[in-house]
Design an enzyme around this catalytic site. Structure first.
Site, PDB file in Angstrom:
ATOM      1  N   ASP A   1     -35.233 -69.623  -0.553  1.00 32.60           N
ATOM      2  CA  ASP A   1     -34.720 -70.801  -1.260  1.00 32.60           C
ATOM      3  C   ASP A   1     -33.441 -70.425  -1.998  1.00 32.60           C
ATOM      4  O   ASP A   1     -33.434 -69.523  -2.836  1.00 32.60           O
ATOM      5  CB  ASP A   1     -35.770 -71.303  -2.260  1.00 32.60           C
TER       6      ASP A   1
ATOM      7  N   HIS B   1     -37.919 -73.535  -0.397  1.00 34.52           N
ATOM      8  CA  HIS B   1     -38.205 -74.096  -1.709  1.00 34.52           C
ATOM      9  C   HIS B   1     -39.607 -74.706  -1.790  1.00 34.52           C
ATOM     10  O   HIS B   1     -40.337 -74.462  -2.745  1.00 34.52           O
ATOM     11  CB  HIS B   1     -37.159 -75.161  -2.032  1.00 34.52           C
TER      12      HIS B   1
END
Length: 470
Positions: free
Chosen positions: A391, A443
């Site tokens: 992420d 994420h």
């Protein structure tokens, strides 16, 4: 077609009968029972959806979707899941139907598939669209939308929990946890602090809060920004030269850093590089659709928000880069809205996965929630933090910088953790906090590593570390 989990049918039917009895004294709860969700085949747990008022004077109501645990719901904990966004994104659109819920949206919003790694294997899961203005949650007082910020959101979320527990009183005695990701890194500690303080004021409204679980969380402005820049450079997104200019000219601890032209301009260049890929998942393709949030955010608007706000701007992404589009189609269907009691199926709500106006009008954001971490640690609450290590938006480096600021004593030094005899990531256990990573996850970690994330969640609830050997 949704694949069914294997159950003992007779036991499951007994559970359903038991809970029909438990909730017989709550007509509101039974009105919220979801019975005909399009695409759902037979499952052996109940789920409920609808609105809970949080401020009757202003006409504020928040939308929820609640899933009983697949077994022993009366014994298993209650977990509130929150997504963040810029802020302004839906926990129903992300958490419930892209990550940890039992029904995942599929096939461009036209069908559902059963999630064999749904978190309601381990707990009762409650998804909340927060604050008002997000998803189906609303206020009838237009000025409310100009007041929304961290404190406003925490107060409304607390009112929601109390009012929801009145509707579902059987869960008042269940252990309670708050989990989520992204800007919920601010929501969750702030809400936990409100619960903690209110519990000390009124024992009759006590909520059995035991801990919080935060994924790729925004935590402390200065450390998050430093980690964002360092991660972009260390993952070859930006040049040595650009990195050097930013390090020389940006002091993210200073309120005036965005007044330094060399800082602002070069940070904007990092944003432009990230526009070319999925910042939330560095090594997966971007969506080629025409309406994805990641492609609709232009750099001019980003610069404006960057100048006027101390919050970290948001650009959305995900493992299937087009899932946001699928969920928009799904939740704007008349039959879906009617089944979830979001509308009457005739006068439809205009649902979107994120509301940019929420971010544009956000009135307050704490520069750091690390002081709340310290307060919760002193109060004996369980705090686990995890990061998907691919992420780029709220990267693992920033989270490590934030945790290091706490200067907590180490109990278990940095070590791999395992799932199904493979290294799933690394972790370190501190006095009062556990931090883990997920190898190869972006994420929204459960979208990338569903089996591993369920195992990690189970360990969190039990208060034991995941496997540290194959």
């Amino acid at each position: 077609m949704i694949h069914q989990t294997i159950y003992n049918v007779s036991i499951a039917l007994c559970l359903c009968t038991l809970f029909a009895f438990v909730f017989s004294d709550s007509p509101e709860a039974m009105r919220d029972l979801v019975t005909d969700l399009p695409g759902q085949s037979g499952v052996r747990f109940r789920h409920y959806a609808g609105y809970v008022p949080v401020d009757k004077k202003h006409g504020r109501a928040m939308f929820y979707w609640f899933f009983e645990a697949m077994s022993l719901p009366n014994q298993k904990p209650l977990v509130l899941w929150l997504n963040g966004g810029r802020p302004g994104c839906s926990s129903v659109g992300y958490g419930a139907t892209q990550e940890i819920g039992p029904f995942l949206v599929d096939n461009k919003g036209n069908s559902l598939q059963f999630n064999p790694y749904a978190w309601n294997h381990e707990a009762n899961i409650l998804f909340l669209e927060s604050p008002v203005g997000v998803g189906f949650s609303y206020s009838n007082t237009s000025s409310d939308y100009k007041k929304i910020g961290d404190e406003f959101t925490a107060r409304d979320a607390y009112s929601f929990i109390q009012n929801w527990l009145e509707r579902f009183p059987a869960y008042r005695e269940n252990n309670f946890y708050i989990a989520g990701e992204s800007y919920a890194g601010k929501y969750i500690p702030e809400l936990a602090e409100v619960v903690y303080d209110k519990n000390n004021e009124n024992s009759s409204l006590h909520i059995k809060l035991k801990g919080i679980l935060l994924g790729n969380p925004e935590t402390s402005e200065a450390e998050d920004w430093d980690g964002w820049v360092d991660y972009a450079w260390s993952h070859a997104v930006i040049s040595d030269e650009m990195y050097g200019v930013i390090k020389r000219n940006c002091n993210f601890s200073s309120k005036t850093t965005w007044d330094v032209k060399e800082c602002k301009d070069n940070v904007d260049e990092v944003v432009k590089q990230y526009h070319k890929i999925d910042q939330y998942s560095l090594y997966t393709p971007t969506c080629n659709g025409n309406s994805t949030p990641s492609s609709s955010l232009d750099s001019t608007r980003f610069r404006t928000n960057l100048r006027n706000s101390k919050m970290m701007p948001r650009m959305m992404g995900g493992y299937d880069p087009c899932l946001d589009d699928y969920t928009k189609v799904f939740y704007n269907r008349a039959d879906v809205q009617k089944a979830l009691h979001a509308s009457d199926g005739i006068h439809l709500k205009n649902w979107s996965i994120c509301n940019d106006d929420i971010f544009d009008n956000w009135t307050d954001s704490k520069p750091s929630v690390l002081p709340i971490y310290k307060k919760l640690i002193a109060g004996g609450f369980r705090i686990w933090v995890y990061s998907g290590d691919t992420d780029g938006r709220v990267p693992v480096l920033g989270t490590r910088y934030c945790i290091n600021k706490l200067a907590l004593p180490i109990k278990t030094s940095w070590t791999p953790w395992y799932h199904e005899k493979q290294v799933s990531g690394w972790l370190q256990e501190y006095e009062g906090l556990t931090f883990g990573t997920f190898k190869g996850a972006g994420h929204d970690v459960p979208s990338f590593k569903p089996s591993e994330s369920l195992a990690f969640f189970s360990a969190f609830l039990k208060g034991v570390l995941p496997a540290l050997s194959p």
